[in-house]
Design an enzyme around this catalytic site. Structure first.
Site, PDB file in Angstrom:
ATOM      1  N   SER A 269     -69.225  55.956 -33.397  1.00 18.37           N
ATOM      2  CA  SER A 269     -70.222  56.724 -32.645  1.00 18.37           C
ATOM      3  C   SER A 269     -71.567  56.736 -33.384  1.00 18.37           C
ATOM      4  O   SER A 269     -72.150  55.668 -33.576  1.00 18.37           O
ATOM      5  CB  SER A 269     -69.672  58.135 -32.372  1.00 18.37           C
ATOM      6  OG  SER A 269     -70.373  58.760 -31.343  1.00 18.37           O
TER       7      SER A 269
ATOM      8  N   ASP B 278     -64.356  55.838 -22.172  1.00 15.79           N
ATOM      9  CA  ASP B 278     -65.261  56.255 -23.254  1.00 15.79           C
ATOM     10  C   ASP B 278     -66.652  56.613 -22.728  1.00 15.79           C
ATOM     11  O   ASP B 278     -67.185  55.957 -21.829  1.00 15.79           O
ATOM     12  CB  ASP B 278     -65.394  55.077 -24.243  1.00 15.79           C
ATOM     13  CG  ASP B 278     -65.733  55.496 -25.656  1.00 15.79           C
ATOM     14  OD1 ASP B 278     -66.496  56.457 -25.830  1.00 15.79           O
ATOM     15  OD2 ASP B 278     -65.237  54.825 -26.582  1.00 15.79           O
TER      16      ASP B 278
ATOM     17  N   HIS C  92     -63.298  58.457 -26.144  1.00 11.19           N
ATOM     18  CA  HIS C  92     -64.168  58.209 -27.295  1.00 11.19           C
ATOM     19  C   HIS C  92     -63.424  58.172 -28.636  1.00 11.19           C
ATOM     20  O   HIS C  92     -63.938  57.627 -29.602  1.00 11.19           O
ATOM     21  CB  HIS C  92     -65.249  59.292 -27.330  1.00 11.19           C
ATOM     22  CG  HIS C  92     -66.438  58.970 -28.172  1.00 11.19           C
ATOM     23  ND1 HIS C  92     -67.152  57.789 -28.062  1.00 11.19           N
ATOM     24  CD2 HIS C  92     -67.075  59.692 -29.152  1.00 11.19           C
ATOM     25  CE1 HIS C  92     -68.165  57.794 -28.927  1.00 11.19           C
ATOM     26  NE2 HIS C  92     -68.132  58.926 -29.593  1.00 11.19           N
TER      27      HIS C  92
END
Length: 292
Positions: free
Chosen positions: A102, A241, A268
């Protein structure tokens, strides 16, 4: 499995690190998400990679077990890039693999492209955000699929600047349960990690929620420079996601020779949602680059 930990001086304070495993293969540095989150959920899943090689986790300055200065000027990408360089130097990591998750993919891209460091053998972009504009576009499309009342709540509170309200927080949970972590109940490590996170870092750099970038990362876009990454690269994300598969595949297409893997039952946090497959994909990729 061997385990050491300690503190490293970086610009602005000291960061805490954990080194797991002592195998002969090239070490892996793991860059956690957030910004302002912690290494703990990633370590929960990825410590097993220490069977093959040292795996280094660290909490970025301001969060987790690291020092928590209150100077908001520290919360910028350039300082976190410098911090990563300090961690590598302090631990004598001449040759490394990088895995960013991320926000950690933003950090990895900035480090590789701006610093052009020697000795990085490969990079893994896990649920990447390499264009804040694309991330926001994808988020808007995902929000448009939420119940109408949830959409209205999100829009209202963002317009009014009342994103700290309970209604907005509840609407966030609806989005997060679909596109951040689909496990119910959430793994205990998530709650433990959240308690050690730093909301100020997150707010300064990102914003009030995953889908509302208002901080200094809101103009982040490294897509024009991704072609400069000339090392073996792997992009992974979940089918559901918030780092949408379409955008992840687009980033992959910009990096010469990069590979792509989508976890079909994840959002995610694929490393928690499909741990066994995630570990296998990462391990196989690392070994394929070790062997070259």
């Amino acid at each position: 499995m061997k385990h050491t930990e300690g503190y490293i001086e970086v610009p602005g304070g000291k960061v805490w690190y954990s080194r797991v495993g002592d195998g002969e293969k090239t070490p892996l540095i793991v860059l956690h998400g957030g910004p302002g989150n912690t290494h703990d959920p990633l370590k929960e899943a990825l410590h097993v990679l220490g069977d093959d090689r040292p795996v280094i986790f660290y909490d970025q300055l301001g969060s987790g077990n690291s020092e928590r200065p209150t100077d908001a000027s520290l919360w910028k990408t350039e300082r976190f890039v410098e911090e990563l360089a300090c961690v590598r130097k302090a631990l004598d990591l001449d040759d490394v693999h990088l895995l960013g998750h991320s926000w950690g993919t933003m950090l990895a891209a900035a480090y590789l492209i701006d610093n052009k460091p020697a000795g990085v053998q490969s990079v893994i972009f896990s649920s990447p955000c390499l264009s804040a504009h694309l991330w926001k576009k994808d988020a808007d499309e995902l929000i448009a699929k939420l119940p109408e009342t949830v959409q209205q709540t999100i829009a209202h509170h963002e317009e009014q600047g009342t994103t700290d309200s309970k209604e907005y927080q509840d609407a966030m949970k609806e989005y997060y349960s679909r596109h951040v972590c689909r496990l119910d109940p959430l793994p205990a490590i998530m709650a433990a990690s959240r308690a050690k996170a730093n909301k100020e870092v997150y707010m300064t750099m990102w914003g009030p929620s995953e889908f509302c970038p208002t901080g200094n990362l809101k103009t982040f876009d490294y897509t024009p420079q991704l072609h400069e990454i000339q090392i073996p690269s792997l992009f992974v994300c979940g089918r559901y996601d918030e780092a949408a598969p379409g955008s992840t595949a687009y980033y992959q297409s910009l990096v010469p020779g990069a590979k792509l893997h989508i976890f079909e039952n994840s959002s995610h946090l694929g490393y928690l949602e499909e741990t066994d497959e995630y570990v296998k994909v990462i391990r196989d990729f690392l070994q394929s680059t070790d062997d070259k």
